[in-house]
Design a protein around this motif. Structure first.
Motif, PDB file in Angstrom:
ATOM      1  N   PRO A 266      89.602 112.284  60.761  1.00  0.00           N
ATOM      2  CA  PRO A 266      89.126 112.584  62.253  1.00  0.00           C
ATOM      3  C   PRO A 266      87.697 112.844  62.221  1.00  0.00           C
ATOM      4  O   PRO A 266      86.903 112.897  60.907  1.00  0.00           O
ATOM      5  CB  PRO A 266      89.546 113.758  62.441  1.00  0.00           C
ATOM      6  CG  PRO A 266      90.097 114.765  61.002  1.00  0.00           C
ATOM      7  CD  PRO A 266      90.145 113.722  60.686  1.00  0.00           C
TER       8      PRO A 266
ATOM      9  N   ARG B 223      90.838 111.215  66.525  1.00  0.00           N
ATOM     10  CA  ARG B 223      91.280 110.255  65.396  1.00  0.00           C
ATOM     11  C   ARG B 223      91.015 108.784  65.814  1.00  0.00           C
ATOM     12  O   ARG B 223      91.212 109.101  67.653  1.00  0.00           O
ATOM     13  CB  ARG B 223      92.724 110.677  65.448  1.00  0.00           C
ATOM     14  CG  ARG B 223      92.853 112.037  64.286  1.00  0.00           C
ATOM     15  CD  ARG B 223      94.214 112.030  64.100  1.00  0.00           C
ATOM     16  NE  ARG B 223      94.619 113.277  63.141  1.00  0.00           N
ATOM     17  CZ  ARG B 223      94.084 113.647  61.690  1.00  0.00           C
ATOM     18  NH1 ARG B 223      93.815 112.373  61.496  1.00  0.00           N
ATOM     19  NH2 ARG B 223      94.322 114.945  60.902  1.00  0.00           N
ATOM     20  N   GLN B 224      91.160 108.723  65.426  1.00  0.00           N
ATOM     21  CA  GLN B 224      90.923 106.777  65.314  1.00  0.00           C
ATOM     22  C   GLN B 224      92.432 106.000  65.621  1.00  0.00           C
ATOM     23  O   GLN B 224      93.334 106.709  65.779  1.00  0.00           O
ATOM     24  CB  GLN B 224      90.592 106.380  63.761  1.00  0.00           C
ATOM     25  CG  GLN B 224      88.893 106.385  63.986  1.00  0.00           C
ATOM     26  CD  GLN B 224      88.817 105.109  62.016  1.00  0.00           C
ATOM     27  OE1 GLN B 224      89.384 105.492  61.528  1.00  0.00           O
ATOM     28  NE2 GLN B 224      87.701 104.217  62.597  1.00  0.00           N
TER      29      GLN B 224
ATOM     30  N   CYS C 141      83.318 109.705  65.353  1.00  0.00           N
ATOM     31  CA  CYS C 141      83.254 108.408  66.513  1.00  0.00           C
ATOM     32  C   CYS C 141      82.328 108.602  67.944  1.00  0.00           C
ATOM     33  O   CYS C 141      81.193 109.203  67.643  1.00  0.00           O
ATOM     34  CB  CYS C 141      84.348 110.201  67.984  1.00  0.00           C
ATOM     35  SG  CYS C 141      83.601 111.140  68.686  1.00  0.00           S
TER      36      CYS C 141
ATOM     37  N   SER D 123      89.024 115.643  55.038  1.00  0.00           N
ATOM     38  CA  SER D 123      89.012 115.469  56.375  1.00  0.00           C
ATOM     39  C   SER D 123      87.791 115.304  57.036  1.00  0.00           C
ATOM     40  O   SER D 123      87.409 115.183  57.954  1.00  0.00           O
ATOM     41  CB  SER D 123      90.802 116.165  57.361  1.00  0.00           C
ATOM     42  OG  SER D 123      89.741 117.694  57.721  1.00  0.00           O
TER      43      SER D 123
ATOM     44  N   ALA E 184      87.545 117.454  59.221  1.00  0.00           N
ATOM     45  CA  ALA E 184      87.217 118.269  60.792  1.00  0.00           C
ATOM     46  C   ALA E 184      86.438 119.712  61.065  1.00  0.00           C
ATOM     47  O   ALA E 184      87.373 120.032  60.264  1.00  0.00           O
ATOM     48  CB  ALA E 184      89.271 117.930  60.936  1.00  0.00           C
TER      49      ALA E 184
ATOM     50  N   SER F  11      91.504 119.180  65.495  1.00  0.00           N
ATOM     51  CA  SER F  11      92.764 118.498  64.568  1.00  0.00           C
ATOM     52  C   SER F  11      93.979 118.653  63.282  1.00  0.00           C
ATOM     53  O   SER F  11      92.488 118.364  62.658  1.00  0.00           O
ATOM     54  CB  SER F  11      92.938 117.185  64.829  1.00  0.00           C
ATOM     55  OG  SER F  11      92.484 117.145  66.386  1.00  0.00           O
TER      56      SER F  11
ATOM     57  N   LEU G 261      98.522 115.587  63.375  1.00  0.00           N
ATOM     58  CA  LEU G 261      98.829 114.368  63.393  1.00  0.00           C
ATOM     59  C   LEU G 261     100.372 113.433  62.775  1.00  0.00           C
ATOM     60  O   LEU G 261     100.240 112.836  63.376  1.00  0.00           O
ATOM     61  CB  LEU G 261      97.794 114.229  61.957  1.00  0.00           C
ATOM     62  CG  LEU G 261      98.177 112.733  61.254  1.00  0.00           C
ATOM     63  CD1 LEU G 261      97.575 111.848  62.627  1.00  0.00           C
ATOM     64  CD2 LEU G 261      97.338 112.555  59.847  1.00  0.00           C
TER      65      LEU G 261
END
Length: 113
Positions: free
Chosen positions: A2, A9-10, A33, A83, A85, A90, A95
């Motif tokens: 993420p 998330r992609q 992102c 991750s 994150a 997330s 996920l």
């Protein structure tokens, strides 16, 4: 993996270059992102090259490398796959639910007659 700022998330990539950016934070590879890239301070949270000061770093195989000047150094020992994150972002449970929903859509198991 993420986005390290917002936890997004992609999705499946389209042809061409990805709009997502890579960086290193606390000696771990992270993704940024497109939405978070719009914030001017996103690069401030990334590690910098000790040789040239660039944030264009990649972390692989226990090593951090600058894509601008080529300077390399060992990454801090520990969990190299992380991750990135944010806390409360997330998690793996989210996920798992996303993957299950995608499989149901693709395999059309969601509509039981």
């Amino acid at each position: 993996m993420p986005c390290f700022r917002c936890g997004a998330r992609q999705t499946d990539p389209v042809r061409g270059a990805s709009p997502w950016k890579r960086g290193v934070r606390a000696d771990r590879q992270v993704l940024i992102c497109p939405g978070c890239q719009a914030a001017r301070d996103w690069a401030d949270a990334l590690d910098r090259c000790s040789g040239c000061g660039s944030a264009a770093l990649v972390c692989r195989l226990g090593e951090v490398e600058c894509r601008d000047c080529g300077h390399t150094r060992d990454a801090a020992p520990g969990d190299l796959v992380h991750s990135g994150a944010p806390p409360g972002g997330s998690g793996d449970g989210d996920l798992s639910e996303e993957v299950a929903a995608a499989l149901n859509r693709v395999l059309r198991r969601g509509l039981a007659l």
